[in-house]
Motif scaffolding. Structure first.
Motif, mmCIF file in Angstrom:
data_model
loop_
_atom_site.group_PDB
_atom_site.id
_atom_site.type_symbol
_atom_site.label_atom_id
_atom_site.label_comp_id
_atom_site.label_asym_id
_atom_site.label_seq_id
_atom_site.Cartn_x
_atom_site.Cartn_y
_atom_site.Cartn_z
ATOM 1 N N PRO A 191 32.261 -33.954 -46.906
ATOM 2 C CA PRO A 191 31.896 -35.350 -47.432
ATOM 3 C C PRO A 191 31.331 -36.048 -46.326
ATOM 4 N N HIS A 192 31.134 -35.751 -45.221
ATOM 5 C CA HIS A 192 30.354 -36.236 -43.979
ATOM 6 C C HIS A 192 29.056 -35.854 -43.647
ATOM 7 N N THR A 193 28.605 -35.123 -44.719
ATOM 8 C CA THR A 193 26.941 -34.484 -44.860
ATOM 9 C C THR A 193 26.128 -35.659 -44.762
ATOM 10 N N LYS A 194 25.105 -35.319 -43.899
ATOM 11 C CA LYS A 194 23.611 -36.258 -43.879
ATOM 12 C C LYS A 194 22.637 -35.580 -44.407
ATOM 13 N N PHE A 195 21.927 -35.825 -45.162
ATOM 14 C CA PHE A 195 20.559 -35.461 -45.352
ATOM 15 C C PHE A 195 19.272 -36.134 -45.122
ATOM 16 N N HIS A 196 18.632 -35.369 -44.184
ATOM 17 C CA HIS A 196 17.430 -36.078 -43.843
ATOM 18 C C HIS A 196 16.218 -35.568 -44.744
ATOM 19 N N TYR A 197 15.234 -36.418 -45.348
ATOM 20 C CA TYR A 197 14.544 -36.167 -46.377
ATOM 21 C C TYR A 197 12.889 -36.472 -45.532
ATOM 22 N N PHE A 198 12.122 -35.237 -46.099
ATOM 23 C CA PHE A 198 10.546 -35.313 -45.449
ATOM 24 C C PHE A 198 9.414 -34.921 -46.716
ATOM 25 N N TYR A 199 8.542 -35.437 -46.527
ATOM 26 C CA TYR A 199 7.321 -35.033 -47.284
ATOM 27 C C TYR A 199 7.395 -35.489 -48.913
ATOM 28 N N PHE A 200 7.060 -36.502 -49.050
ATOM 29 C CA PHE A 200 6.821 -37.081 -50.545
ATOM 30 C C PHE A 200 5.530 -37.307 -50.505
ATOM 31 N N LEU A 201 5.046 -38.409 -50.269
ATOM 32 C CA LEU A 201 3.588 -38.879 -50.220
ATOM 33 C C LEU A 201 2.706 -37.982 -49.242
ATOM 34 N N SER A 202 3.493 -37.832 -48.067
ATOM 35 C CA SER A 202 2.779 -37.358 -46.996
ATOM 36 C C SER A 202 2.057 -35.773 -47.644
ATOM 37 N N LEU A 203 2.563 -35.170 -48.468
ATOM 38 C CA LEU A 203 2.068 -34.068 -48.984
ATOM 39 C C LEU A 203 0.615 -34.112 -49.250
ATOM 40 N N PHE A 220 1.197 -41.781 -39.895
ATOM 41 C CA PHE A 220 1.276 -43.248 -40.838
ATOM 42 C C PHE A 220 1.519 -42.948 -42.266
ATOM 43 N N VAL A 221 1.448 -41.915 -42.730
ATOM 44 C CA VAL A 221 1.930 -41.593 -44.146
ATOM 45 C C VAL A 221 3.575 -41.289 -44.181
ATOM 46 N N ASN A 222 4.141 -40.357 -43.146
ATOM 47 C CA ASN A 222 5.440 -40.282 -42.789
ATOM 48 C C ASN A 222 6.151 -41.394 -42.903
ATOM 49 N N ARG A 223 5.634 -42.492 -41.973
ATOM 50 C CA ARG A 223 6.400 -43.531 -41.949
ATOM 51 C C ARG A 223 6.567 -44.356 -43.310
ATOM 52 N N ILE A 224 5.650 -44.154 -44.179
ATOM 53 C CA ILE A 224 5.544 -44.769 -45.537
ATOM 54 C C ILE A 224 6.746 -43.901 -46.155
ATOM 55 N N ASP A 225 6.667 -42.566 -46.128
ATOM 56 C CA ASP A 225 7.601 -41.951 -46.742
ATOM 57 C C ASP A 225 9.119 -42.105 -46.479
ATOM 58 N N GLU A 226 9.234 -42.514 -45.226
ATOM 59 C CA GLU A 226 10.469 -43.135 -44.609
ATOM 60 C C GLU A 226 11.003 -44.401 -45.326
ATOM 61 N N LEU A 227 10.225 -45.279 -45.378
ATOM 62 C CA LEU A 227 10.515 -46.467 -46.036
ATOM 63 C C LEU A 227 10.512 -46.205 -47.528
ATOM 64 N N LEU A 228 9.792 -45.439 -48.094
ATOM 65 C CA LEU A 228 9.954 -45.305 -49.819
ATOM 66 C C LEU A 228 11.419 -44.790 -49.869
ATOM 67 N N ASN A 229 11.648 -43.800 -48.944
ATOM 68 C CA ASN A 229 13.166 -43.118 -49.179
ATOM 69 C C ASN A 229 14.315 -43.980 -48.967
ATOM 70 N N LYS A 230 14.133 -44.855 -48.293
ATOM 71 C CA LYS A 230 15.073 -46.009 -47.924
ATOM 72 C C LYS A 230 15.308 -46.982 -48.948
ATOM 73 N N ILE A 231 14.009 -47.577 -49.466
ATOM 74 C CA ILE A 231 14.174 -48.465 -50.533
ATOM 75 C C ILE A 231 14.390 -47.853 -51.960
ATOM 76 N N PHE A 232 13.773 -46.869 -52.127
ATOM 77 C CA PHE A 232 14.051 -46.057 -53.739
ATOM 78 C C PHE A 232 14.673 -44.811 -53.555
#
Length: 248
Positions: A191-203, A220-232
């Motif tokens: 239950p305490h697992t963390k998932f780190h996600y990479f490479y959505f738009l940055s592809l 730059f695009v990786n930072r956008i990915d981080e923001l998108l993953n957080k918001i959506f």
């Protein structure tokens, strides 16, 4: 059913023995340059250990980072179903390194006592295994409070799936990039697992990996990915890679 499972393992072993003898995936090296930021985070998490810890690397392939872990003072066991991979791993280490052990072993049937390891890790290995069987074994041999860390491809991104469909020879028949149900299964067991996600738009920056401006563009695009993953949060499954950080 047992025969189906054994046939899968025979195919996996044969594929990887062949791969490590003549690696057709070398043509993908620009893609692995593209993933440098996620690989760096994975390595930072894995090497955040203490001297004397007992570590298990599952599926070493030919790019094990266990030497860095040994240098910290940990005791490392490396396993792989491929005899060729273990041969290569053994050649990477000098004979005078006594706190590392390389073994041919099936990750779905670990030959270790319960609660043996402080850390278990692997890169691009879970998607070659039965998640159900592997997680049961990981849970059994991991110490209470221990960690397991895995770097894995995800299976929901349409662009990556198109690439996979047109390059079948670069992967084994039975591998299965992780789906949301696989992540839920892991979360249910830990239950305490963390998932780190990479490479959505940055592809979209991948075709420019060899250009001088790539590093800045990708950052730059990786930072956008981080923001998108957080918001959506619903788009997380459509990333390409996840680092799975498990705490027992």
């Amino acid at each position: 059913m047992l025969k189906i499972i054994e046939d899968r393992k025979v195919r996996e072993k044969k594929f990887h023995d062949q791969r490590y003898s003549d690696d057709k995936r070398k043509i993908l090296s620009p893609i692995y340059d593209f993933t440098k930021n996620s690989k760096t985070l994975f390595q930072d998490i894995v090497t955040n250990i203490n001297s004397g810890d007992n570590i298990l690397e599952i599926g070493c392939g030919i790019n094990t980072i266990s030497k860095k872990i040994v240098d910290i003072g940990a005791n490392v066991t490396i396993i792989d179903i491929s005899e060729k991979a273990i041969e290569i791993a053994e050649r990477h280490f000098q004979e005078d390194i006594i706190n590392i052990n390389c073994i041919v072993m099936d990750a779905e049937n670990l030959e270790f006592n319960d609660h043996s390891f402080d850390l278990i890790y692997g890169s691009s290995i879970l998607h070659h295994l039965s998640i159900e069987k592997a997680i049961v074994e990981i849970k059994r041999v991991l110490k209470k409070g221990g960690k397991a860390v895995f770097y894995e491809p995800l299976g929901h991104n349409i662009l990556i799936n198109i690439f996979r469909s047109i390059t079948p020879g670069l992967r084994s028949k039975d591998e299965h990039p992780l789906l949301i149900n696989d992540l839920k299964l892991i979360k249910n067991n830990f239950p305490h697992t963390k998932f780190h996600y990479f490479y959505f738009l940055s592809l979209i920056t991948l075709p420019f990996v060899k250009f001088p401006f790539f590093k800045g563009l990708n950052s730059f695009v990786n930072r956008i990915d981080e923001l998108l993953n957080k918001i959506f949060p619903f788009i997380k499954r459509y990333n390409w890679v996840s680092i799975i950080e498990i705490t027992a």
